[in-house]
Design a protein around this motif. Structure first.
Motif, mmCIF file in Angstrom:
data_model
loop_
_atom_site.group_PDB
_atom_site.id
_atom_site.type_symbol
_atom_site.label_atom_id
_atom_site.label_comp_id
_atom_site.label_asym_id
_atom_site.label_seq_id
_atom_site.Cartn_x
_atom_site.Cartn_y
_atom_site.Cartn_z
ATOM 1 N N ASN A 10 8.595 27.675 -4.083
ATOM 2 C CA ASN A 10 9.693 27.328 -4.976
ATOM 3 C C ASN A 10 9.190 26.617 -6.226
ATOM 4 N N GLY A 11 9.973 26.669 -7.285
ATOM 5 C CA GLY A 11 9.600 26.021 -8.530
ATOM 6 C C GLY A 11 9.552 24.507 -8.372
ATOM 7 N N PRO A 12 8.452 23.863 -8.740
ATOM 8 C CA PRO A 12 8.346 22.405 -8.577
ATOM 9 C C PRO A 12 9.421 21.628 -9.330
ATOM 10 N N ALA A 13 9.650 21.982 -10.581
ATOM 11 C CA ALA A 13 10.666 21.275 -11.355
ATOM 12 C C ALA A 13 12.059 21.551 -10.803
ATOM 13 N N ALA A 14 12.266 22.776 -10.339
ATOM 14 C CA ALA A 14 13.565 23.125 -9.762
ATOM 15 C C ALA A 14 13.829 22.322 -8.495
ATOM 16 N N MET A 15 12.812 22.118 -7.664
ATOM 17 C CA MET A 15 13.020 21.340 -6.443
ATOM 18 C C MET A 15 13.336 19.883 -6.759
ATOM 19 N N GLU A 66 0.824 -1.216 0.000
ATOM 20 C CA GLU A 66 0.000 0.000 0.000
ATOM 21 C C GLU A 66 0.849 1.254 0.000
ATOM 22 N N LEU A 67 1.898 1.257 0.814
ATOM 23 C CA LEU A 67 2.743 2.445 0.928
ATOM 24 C C LEU A 67 3.515 2.689 -0.364
ATOM 25 N N THR A 68 3.962 1.620 -0.994
ATOM 26 C CA THR A 68 4.649 1.760 -2.288
ATOM 27 C C THR A 68 3.726 2.394 -3.314
ATOM 28 N N GLN A 69 2.502 1.894 -3.420
ATOM 29 C CA GLN A 69 1.559 2.439 -4.388
ATOM 30 C C GLN A 69 1.178 3.881 -4.064
ATOM 31 N N ALA A 70 1.080 4.203 -2.768
ATOM 32 C CA ALA A 70 0.729 5.565 -2.375
ATOM 33 C C ALA A 70 1.805 6.558 -2.806
ATOM 34 N N PHE A 71 3.066 6.191 -2.650
ATOM 35 C CA PHE A 71 4.145 7.098 -3.048
ATOM 36 C C PHE A 71 4.296 7.155 -4.564
ATOM 37 N N LEU A 72 4.058 6.044 -5.252
ATOM 38 C CA LEU A 72 4.082 6.089 -6.720
ATOM 39 C C LEU A 72 2.990 7.010 -7.241
ATOM 40 N N ALA A 73 1.803 6.932 -6.637
ATOM 41 C CA ALA A 73 0.692 7.791 -7.057
ATOM 42 C C ALA A 73 0.999 9.254 -6.792
ATOM 43 N N ALA A 74 1.556 9.555 -5.634
ATOM 44 C CA ALA A 74 1.909 10.942 -5.307
ATOM 45 C C ALA A 74 2.982 11.465 -6.259
ATOM 46 N N SER A 75 3.943 10.613 -6.588
ATOM 47 C CA SER A 75 5.018 11.018 -7.499
ATOM 48 C C SER A 75 4.485 11.359 -8.875
ATOM 49 N N ALA A 76 3.466 10.638 -9.321
ATOM 50 C CA ALA A 76 2.933 10.808 -10.674
ATOM 51 C C ALA A 76 1.866 11.894 -10.772
ATOM 52 N N ASP A 77 1.395 12.403 -9.653
ATOM 53 C CA ASP A 77 0.296 13.372 -9.640
ATOM 54 C C ASP A 77 0.853 14.791 -9.746
ATOM 55 N N ASP A 78 0.604 15.451 -10.873
ATOM 56 C CA ASP A 78 1.115 16.810 -11.081
ATOM 57 C C ASP A 78 0.506 17.820 -10.125
ATOM 58 N N GLY A 79 -0.627 17.468 -9.527
ATOM 59 C CA GLY A 79 -1.264 18.372 -8.583
ATOM 60 C C GLY A 79 -0.668 18.320 -7.192
ATOM 61 N N VAL A 80 0.232 17.357 -6.956
ATOM 62 C CA VAL A 80 0.870 17.210 -5.643
ATOM 63 C C VAL A 80 2.227 17.903 -5.668
ATOM 64 N N ARG A 81 2.451 18.802 -4.714
ATOM 65 C CA ARG A 81 3.708 19.543 -4.650
ATOM 66 C C ARG A 81 4.608 19.069 -3.508
ATOM 67 N N VAL A 82 4.008 18.568 -2.440
ATOM 68 C CA VAL A 82 4.748 18.122 -1.262
ATOM 69 C C VAL A 82 4.085 16.848 -0.740
ATOM 70 N N VAL A 83 4.889 15.917 -0.227
ATOM 71 C CA VAL A 83 4.355 14.691 0.351
ATOM 72 C C VAL A 83 4.771 14.622 1.822
ATOM 73 N N VAL A 84 3.793 14.394 2.696
ATOM 74 C CA VAL A 84 4.044 14.255 4.132
ATOM 75 C C VAL A 84 3.763 12.815 4.540
ATOM 76 N N LEU A 85 4.728 12.194 5.192
ATOM 77 C CA LEU A 85 4.560 10.847 5.751
ATOM 78 C C LEU A 85 4.470 10.974 7.265
ATOM 79 N N ASP A 86 3.348 10.553 7.829
ATOM 80 C CA ASP A 86 3.191 10.585 9.278
ATOM 81 C C ASP A 86 2.440 9.341 9.723
ATOM 82 N N SER A 87 2.045 9.294 10.972
ATOM 83 C CA SER A 87 1.354 8.111 11.467
ATOM 84 C C SER A 87 0.479 8.470 12.652
ATOM 85 N N VAL A 88 -0.446 7.579 12.962
ATOM 86 C CA VAL A 88 -1.331 7.774 14.108
ATOM 87 C C VAL A 88 -0.927 6.792 15.203
#
Length: 260
Positions: free
Chosen positions: A201-206, A33-55
């Protein structure tokens, strides 16, 4: 029930480990699940930052005990298959083209330390504890080792890989695993301060800057590296984002990637 909670607020993707009753420990399901979640975030142009946390009480206790019991009965081929899946997860997080922030609110053991090491920035609660505990079980922190060694260095890795000592968040920061230590009440404030800094900051630059940091650290300082760095800045200067950023600065206006 999903082992993750996934939410997007504006352009920030929150990926939350959601197995508090198991201290957010890994099993094959969570890894997938976590692998697919990060692959999806990586491929989504609407996502600029990814936060990994837990409950829950712990950030991640490493390998789930029930999963470990199952693995004890596997042959070498099946163990190799499971290890490769975890290695793939670490690679996917490490190579995510978006800035990644880990919020460590509690204990991080074994693979939990690996998760922190693969993220770009880590804020940890001042009471959080870290431990590379694998040798206590007669195994080693193998697939997380490249990322942990990169974060804390070879000398510290020799110590903590072998002693399985528990160390505090302040020590993790001293070693380079943690970027900043905060009280539990201030974790979100630190996280949000970083998010605010990243979103101007510029997304592509980051994405290019992340790759630059990796390459500059891992490649030999020779003519090929010097040529590569020159090519990278030339590419960015000639890109649409680079031109927009410089033009916006000269015209004293916000660049197009900043809303409002």
């Amino acid at each position: 029930m999903s082992a993750l909670i996934i939410d997007t607020k504006t352009c920030v993707r929150f990926i939350t480990l959601n197995r508090p009753e198991r201290h957010n420990a890994f099993d094959d399901g969570l890894i997938a699940e976590l692998t697919q979640a990060f692959l999806a975030a990586s491929a989504d142009d609407g996502v600029r930052v990814v936060v990994l946390d837990s409950v829950g009480k712990s950030f991640s206790a490493g390998a789930d005990l029930e999963w470990m019991k199952r693995m004890a009965g596997y042959d070498r081929a099946r163990n190799l298959e499971d290890a490769k899946a975890l290695a793939r997860l670490m690679q996917v997080i490490d190579q995510c083209p978006k800035p990644t922030i880990a919020v460590v609110q509690g204990a991080a053991y074994g693979g939990g330390v690996g998760l922190a090491a693969t993220c770009d920035m880590v804020v940890a609660a001042d009471h959080a504890l870290f431990c590379l505990s694998e040798v206590k079980l007669g195994i080693i922190p193998a697939v997380i080792s490249p990322y942990v060694v990169r974060a804390i260095g070879a000398r510290a890795s020799r110590r903590y890989f072998q002693t399985a000592e528990t160390f505090a968040a302040t020590k993790a920061a001293e070693l380079g695993l943690v970027s900043e230590v905060a009280s539990p009440e201030q974790l979100i404030a630190v996280r949000d301060r970083w998010i605010a800094a990243l979103l101007v900051n510029g997304p592509a630059a980051m994405a290019a800057a992340k790759d630059l940091a990796v390459q500059a650290a891992e490649r030999t300082l020779d003519d090929s590296l010097r040529v590569w760095t020159a090519e990278r800045i030339a590419d960015l200067r000639a890109s649409d984002e680079g031109k927009e950023g410089v033009t916006a600065f000269l015209e004293r206006r916000k660049p197009s990637w900043i809303g409002g």
